[in-house]
Design a protein around this motif. Structure first.
Motif, PDB file in Angstrom:
ATOM      1  N   ASN A 248       0.821  -1.204   0.000  1.00 30.21           N
ATOM      2  CA  ASN A 248       0.000   0.000   0.000  1.00 30.21           C
ATOM      3  C   ASN A 248       0.859   1.260   0.000  1.00 30.21           C
ATOM      4  O   ASN A 248       0.532   2.255  -0.657  1.00 30.21           O
ATOM      5  N   THR A 249       1.980   1.216   0.735  1.00 27.96           N
ATOM      6  CA  THR A 249       2.890   2.364   0.752  1.00 27.96           C
ATOM      7  C   THR A 249       3.434   2.633  -0.640  1.00 27.96           C
ATOM      8  O   THR A 249       3.486   3.782  -1.098  1.00 27.96           O
ATOM      9  N   CYS A 250       3.834   1.574  -1.347  1.00 28.20           N
ATOM     10  CA  CYS A 250       4.343   1.736  -2.709  1.00 28.20           C
ATOM     11  C   CYS A 250       3.272   2.276  -3.654  1.00 28.20           C
ATOM     12  O   CYS A 250       3.545   3.160  -4.482  1.00 28.20           O
ATOM     13  N   THR A 251       2.071   1.749  -3.529  1.00 28.74           N
ATOM     14  CA  THR A 251       0.991   2.180  -4.419  1.00 28.74           C
ATOM     15  C   THR A 251       0.682   3.663  -4.234  1.00 28.74           C
ATOM     16  O   THR A 251       0.598   4.420  -5.217  1.00 28.74           O
ATOM     17  N   GLN A 252       0.544   4.083  -2.989  1.00 24.27           N
ATOM     18  CA  GLN A 252       0.208   5.487  -2.745  1.00 24.27           C
ATOM     19  C   GLN A 252       1.346   6.423  -3.158  1.00 24.27           C
ATOM     20  O   GLN A 252       1.099   7.498  -3.713  1.00 24.27           O
ATOM     21  N   LEU A 253       2.585   6.003  -2.908  1.00 27.43           N
ATOM     22  CA  LEU A 253       3.693   6.877  -3.273  1.00 27.43           C
ATOM     23  C   LEU A 253       3.861   6.946  -4.783  1.00 27.43           C
ATOM     24  O   LEU A 253       4.092   8.034  -5.342  1.00 27.43           O
ATOM     25  N   THR A 272       4.809  -5.066  -5.667  1.00 30.97           N
ATOM     26  CA  THR A 272       4.216  -5.512  -6.935  1.00 30.97           C
ATOM     27  C   THR A 272       2.776  -5.025  -7.131  1.00 30.97           C
ATOM     28  O   THR A 272       2.338  -4.858  -8.267  1.00 30.97           O
ATOM     29  N   ASP A 273       2.007  -4.793  -6.069  1.00 36.18           N
ATOM     30  CA  ASP A 273       0.588  -4.456  -6.221  1.00 36.18           C
ATOM     31  C   ASP A 273       0.366  -3.158  -6.990  1.00 36.18           C
ATOM     32  O   ASP A 273      -0.657  -3.003  -7.680  1.00 36.18           O
ATOM     33  N   PHE A 274       1.296  -2.217  -6.880  1.00 34.36           N
ATOM     34  CA  PHE A 274       1.112  -0.932  -7.564  1.00 34.36           C
ATOM     35  C   PHE A 274       1.029  -1.107  -9.074  1.00 34.36           C
ATOM     36  O   PHE A 274       0.450  -0.275  -9.775  1.00 34.36           O
ATOM     37  N   ILE A 275       1.585  -2.189  -9.591  1.00 32.17           N
ATOM     38  CA  ILE A 275       1.596  -2.418 -11.039  1.00 32.17           C
ATOM     39  C   ILE A 275       0.174  -2.594 -11.558  1.00 32.17           C
ATOM     40  O   ILE A 275      -0.220  -1.994 -12.569  1.00 32.17           O
ATOM     41  N   ASP A 276      -0.624  -3.412 -10.876  1.00 31.40           N
ATOM     42  CA  ASP A 276      -2.015  -3.609 -11.288  1.00 31.40           C
ATOM     43  C   ASP A 276      -2.840  -2.351 -11.069  1.00 31.40           C
ATOM     44  O   ASP A 276      -3.683  -1.990 -11.891  1.00 31.40           O
ATOM     45  N   THR A 277      -2.591  -1.667  -9.961  1.00 27.78           N
ATOM     46  CA  THR A 277      -3.377  -0.483  -9.631  1.00 27.78           C
ATOM     47  C   THR A 277      -3.143   0.643 -10.632  1.00 27.78           C
ATOM     48  O   THR A 277      -4.087   1.296 -11.080  1.00 27.78           O
ATOM     49  N   MET A 278      -1.888   0.858 -11.004  1.00 28.67           N
ATOM     50  CA  MET A 278      -1.556   2.010 -11.853  1.00 28.67           C
ATOM     51  C   MET A 278      -1.638   1.718 -13.338  1.00 28.67           C
ATOM     52  O   MET A 278      -1.749   2.641 -14.146  1.00 28.67           O
ATOM     53  N   ASP A 281       0.505   3.741 -16.145  1.00 29.18           N
ATOM     54  CA  ASP A 281       1.313   4.738 -15.433  1.00 29.18           C
ATOM     55  C   ASP A 281       2.487   4.110 -14.690  1.00 29.18           C
ATOM     56  O   ASP A 281       3.394   4.815 -14.250  1.00 29.18           O
ATOM     57  N   ALA A 282       2.458   2.787 -14.530  1.00 25.57           N
ATOM     58  CA  ALA A 282       3.560   2.112 -13.832  1.00 25.57           C
ATOM     59  C   ALA A 282       4.681   1.688 -14.775  1.00 25.57           C
ATOM     60  O   ALA A 282       5.762   1.292 -14.318  1.00 25.57           O
ATOM     61  N   VAL A 283       4.440   1.766 -16.074  1.00 19.61           N
ATOM     62  CA  VAL A 283       5.438   1.312 -17.043  1.00 19.61           C
ATOM     63  C   VAL A 283       6.751   2.065 -16.839  1.00 19.61           C
ATOM     64  O   VAL A 283       6.766   3.290 -16.707  1.00 19.61           O
ATOM     65  N   GLY A 284       7.845   1.327 -16.818  1.00 17.36           N
ATOM     66  CA  GLY A 284       9.165   1.924 -16.630  1.00 17.36           C
ATOM     67  C   GLY A 284       9.645   1.909 -15.196  1.00 17.36           C
ATOM     68  O   GLY A 284      10.836   2.083 -14.930  1.00 17.36           O
ATOM     69  N   ASP A 393       2.335  -4.547 -20.333  1.00 20.48           N
ATOM     70  CA  ASP A 393       1.178  -5.417 -20.138  1.00 20.48           C
ATOM     71  C   ASP A 393       0.961  -5.751 -18.665  1.00 20.48           C
ATOM     72  O   ASP A 393       0.456  -6.815 -18.324  1.00 20.48           O
ATOM     73  N   ARG A 394       1.374  -4.849 -17.786  1.00 20.56           N
ATOM     74  CA  ARG A 394       1.199  -5.025 -16.340  1.00 20.56           C
ATOM     75  C   ARG A 394       1.952  -6.239 -15.803  1.00 20.56           C
ATOM     76  O   ARG A 394       1.540  -6.882 -14.840  1.00 20.56           O
ATOM     77  N   THR A 395       3.033  -6.552 -16.435  1.00 21.26           N
ATOM     78  CA  THR A 395       3.926  -7.590 -15.949  1.00 21.26           C
ATOM     79  C   THR A 395       5.319  -6.986 -15.810  1.00 21.26           C
ATOM     80  O   THR A 395       5.556  -5.835 -16.184  1.00 21.26           O
ATOM     81  N   THR A 396       6.229  -7.761 -15.266  1.00 19.48           N
ATOM     82  CA  THR A 396       7.605  -7.305 -15.138  1.00 19.48           C
ATOM     83  C   THR A 396       8.550  -8.260 -15.858  1.00 19.48           C
ATOM     84  O   THR A 396       8.255  -9.453 -15.990  1.00 19.48           O
ATOM     85  N   GLU A 397       9.666  -7.721 -16.286  1.00 18.25           N
ATOM     86  CA  GLU A 397      10.717  -8.517 -16.898  1.00 18.25           C
ATOM     87  C   GLU A 397      12.032  -8.178 -16.212  1.00 18.25           C
ATOM     88  O   GLU A 397      12.254  -7.023 -15.813  1.00 18.25           O
TER      89      GLU A 397
END
Length: 418
Positions: A248-253, A272-278, A281-284, A393-397
């Motif tokens: 939650n801290t990561c998502t809000q920040l 990792t949760d911020f990836i789905d939420t954003m 906007d989380a790309v990169g 695509d909301r995944t990580t590499e």
């Protein structure tokens, strides 16, 4: 949902828990084995008892540790036959990372309970327990030593993941290779965080040619907009969190960083949760980890990919908090069990458990790399780490395609890192 029932504490341990500054419970998964899951093998007989320093109290809580513990107990005791056929039993002792005395109290309870090992659940005050555990012949076992003093020596402790310094070096190496030379990171305003920034971040940055700045936020209730504004000040090439108590801290920040217009590389610790939420906007954004995690499933090699699918099923069944701390705790407990089974430990005492784990060579960990745990200068079984980048695509590499080995010459600057 798989269910468990607890065991009754021995009288001495129950009394200690009732009057201590911490809370503790006892878990063994289906009363010491129960029925096997599907085609699995259920453990039976006298349980093997270990302690868990669980940061479940105070402002620096990590709820995923509890999720990972519960999921791992189900898998270990009802699927893979426990340790030498016997169930694993965990005395879960809640600690407050702002109060070293709670760690000391838990260590004393573990001694009274006769545990054969104490699991470090990412406790930044773990060093407070080391003298007590060492005197009692109880080894400390974990994934990452969040306390720099704990990680500075190899005596009576084993950590399956890399040292904390490896993540910093690996991330900054990647920044330097991308010609990014400025970094600002935030952390909870705890004593260990100041020590890490002063003794690790600044000299490592100087060694790698990166200007490193650190800022702090109150762990009980940060103002994320203000924190993001401070992080973005001066437009550093990368900004974010070095560690995080929860997703939650990561998502809000991360949301706040984008809302204040920051377009540099967001570094979101192991979240990792911020990836789905954003979404887009989380790309990169980048994250670190000692293990493969669900968003990187498609990139994971075998056997980590198959094992990650197993872990994901058990973690989801608990209906608890997921994220890195859940999967990291799951992996730690499974590696503990598989390591002892690989070492053919049958006489379960603290010294025998330590010797068995220290003797592991080229041991394939459950969700990470191969491990060799007999190094005399470090408690860590590897220096390899993973740095993930969020894709479209909301995944990580993994950056670089797989594990990163941090520069050993730089790691040698940090006691116990190599």
């Amino acid at each position: 949902m798989r269910r468990r029932t607890g065991r009754v504490f021995a009288a001495a341990v129950a009394a200690a828990c009732a009057f201590a500054l911490v809370s503790c419970t006892e878990d063994s998964g289906d009363n010491g084995g129960g029925a096997a899951d599907e085609s699995g093998v259920a453990a039976s007989g006298e349980p093997i008892r270990v302690g868990l320093f669980n940061p479940s109290q105070g402002p620096g809580t990590q709820p995923g540790v509890t999720t990972g513990k519960e999921a791992a107990l189900e898998y270990i005791n009802n699927q893979i036959g426990g340790i030498a056929g016997r169930p694993l039993e965990i005395i879960d002792c809640g600690i407050d990372q702002t109060a070293p005395e709670s760690t000391i109290s838990c260590a004393n309870q573990f001694v009274q309970a006769g545990v054969v090992a104490a699991i470090d659940g990412y406790n930044s005050e773990s060093q407070a327990a080391v003298p007590i555990l060492t005197s009692a012949g109880i080894p400390m076992v974990g994934q990452i030593p969040f306390n720099t003093a704990t990680g500075a020596a190899a005596d009576n402790r084993v950590y399956f993941g890399p040292p904390a310094a490896a993540f910093l070096v690996g991330f900054m190496q990647s920044l330097r290779e991308a010609n990014k030379t400025s970094l600002t990171l935030a952390n909870a305003d705890l004593p260990q965080a100041h020590q890490v920034f002063d003794t690790l971040m600044v000299p490592l940055g100087q060694q790698l040619g990166i200007e490193v700045n650190g800022i702090y936020y109150p762990p009980a209730g940060p103002n994320f907009t203000a924190l993001a504004t401070t992080l973005a000040d001066g437009d550093p090439a990368a900004a974010g969190l070095m560690t995080s108590p929860n997703d939650n801290t990561c998502t809000q920040l991360s949301q706040s960083l984008r809302s204040v217009g920051y377009q540099g590389t967001m570094f979101m610790a192991a979240c990792t949760d911020f990836i789905d939420t954003m979404g887009a906007d989380a790309v990169g954004a980048q994250t670190y980890s000692p293990i493969w995690q669900p968003p990187s499933m498609d990139s994971a090699p075998e056997p980590a990919k198959a094992n990650l699918e197993i872990a994901e099923g058990y973690v989801e069944d608990t209906e608890g908090t997921g994220g890195f701390y859940a999967y990291g705790t799951f992996a730690t407990l499974v590696d503990f069990v598989n390591g002892l089974n690989t070492a053919n430990v049958t006489d379960f005492t603290g010294p025998n458990v330590l010797a068995g784990l220290k003797g592991l060579t080229d041991f394939q960990s459950f969700l990470g790399p191969q491990l060799t745990c007999n190094k005399p200068t470090t408690p860590n079984c590897t220096t390899e780490m993973l740095l993930f980048e969020v894709t479209g695509d909301r995944t990580t590499e993994p950056v670089g395609g797989g594990y990163i080995t941090p520069n050993p010459d730089v790691l040698r600057l940090i006691p116990g890192a190599i």
